[in-house]
Enzyme design. Structure first.
Site, short mmCIF file in Angstrom:
data_model
loop_
_atom_site.label_atom_id
_atom_site.label_comp_id
_atom_site.label_asym_id
_atom_site.label_seq_id
_atom_site.Cartn_x
_atom_site.Cartn_y
_atom_site.Cartn_z
N LYS A 178 53.73 -68.67 -84.76
CA LYS A 178 55.10 -69.16 -84.66
C LYS A 178 55.16 -70.57 -85.26
O LYS A 178 54.33 -71.42 -84.93
CB LYS A 178 55.51 -69.20 -83.18
CG LYS A 178 56.97 -69.52 -82.92
CD LYS A 178 57.25 -69.44 -81.42
CE LYS A 178 58.69 -69.79 -81.10
NZ LYS A 178 58.94 -69.77 -79.64
N HIS A 214 57.81 -72.66 -85.08
CA HIS A 214 58.80 -73.51 -84.43
C HIS A 214 58.54 -73.51 -82.93
O HIS A 214 57.68 -72.77 -82.44
CB HIS A 214 60.23 -73.02 -84.73
CG HIS A 214 60.49 -71.63 -84.26
ND1 HIS A 214 60.05 -70.51 -84.95
CD2 HIS A 214 61.12 -71.16 -83.15
CE1 HIS A 214 60.42 -69.42 -84.29
NE2 HIS A 214 61.07 -69.78 -83.21
#
Length: 264
Positions: A125, A127
């Site tokens: 991921k 973010h």
């Protein structure tokens, strides 16, 4: 081809597992009645035609998942008392291991053994918190929870993730040990994936049930008088014992095997 041995300096966790046959048979019956353990003709990853198939994805409602977690938790707590299994947290490899790890953590807490758990994403991921790990910090002695072990690939990937986090991959818990030969480059070898992880990678492996337990369950069902029904499945299971036994005789492993240098 050389079979790898445990990483130098890695603690050897090959303590002998004690096997609870009563728990195993109860679990096999639950898996059959839930439709998770099915009989027929199924092609395995190795290309074999298996007379049975265990699909943990069919523990697909709250009641079944909760009861599955009870079997894991009961077995793990027993192993802690009898075989020296120790763990500080649980890790669930994506994807099937994620709900298993969460459910088992909940059940262990209900039984008084509250441990943190974490899991990984398949894709990092970029973010928010970022990275591939979700949940508690991966640290200490880690127990990996999965459904089955076919080639040991998921276990090896989990081991790498856990080590990269600075923790110790200590043991693996699975629902069913098929007790059959693994394959390497399309060729059968004399050891199973469970034996490879135990002997070569140095991790203790706990299985709720084994193929030998399934055979015992079918043998007992085979003695059930005719007229089996959903609550008394002996009649419908009679035909499967010989097929599963023949599969075991053809592809089964010697449980006393010691992995060393082998050549293929």
């Amino acid at each position: 081809m050389s079979t790898p041995t445990a990483t130098p300096g890695q603690e050897n966790h090959n303590a002998a597992n004690t096997h609870d046959s009563a728990l195993a048979l109860e679990f096999v019956q639950f898996a059959v009645e839930s439709g998770v353990l099915r009989f027929g003709e199924f092609k395995t990853k190795a290309g074999r035609l298996s007379p049975y198939f265990f699909n943990a994805g069919l523990f697909d409602d709250g009641a079944k998942l909760g009861r599955l977690a009870q079997f894991y938790a009961r077995g793990l707590l027993q192993q802690e008392k009898t075989s020296g299994l120790q763990f500080d947290m649980i890790f669930g490899p994506a994807y099937k291991g994620i709900p298993l790890a969460a459910a088992v953590a909940v059940e262990l807490a209900r039984l008084g053994r509250n441990v943190p758990f974490a899991y990984n994403r398949k894709e990092a991921k970029d973010h928010g918190e970022g990275g591939t790990l979700v949940g508690a910090p991966v640290q200490g002695r880690v127990l990996i929870i999965d459904d089955v072990m076919s080639a040991g690939t998921a276990a090896r990937e989990s081991i790498a993730i856990i080590r990269a986090a600075g923790a110790i991959p200590h043991a693996v818990a699975i629902a069913l040990d098929r007790q059959e030969k693994a394959t390497e480059n399309g060729v059968d070898v004399d050891h199973s994936a469970v034996q490879f992880v135990t002997k070569a990678l140095g991790l203790q492996v706990f299985a709720i049930a084994r193929l030998t337990d399934l055979l015992q369950y079918l043998a007992q069902a085979d003695k059930t008088p005719p007229g089996g029904s959903e609550s008394n499945p002996g009649q419908s299971l009679q035909a499967h014992y010989q097929r599963v036994l023949a599969y075991r005789q053809r592809y089964g492993v010697d449980e006393g095997i010691s992995l060393g240098d082998t050549s293929t």
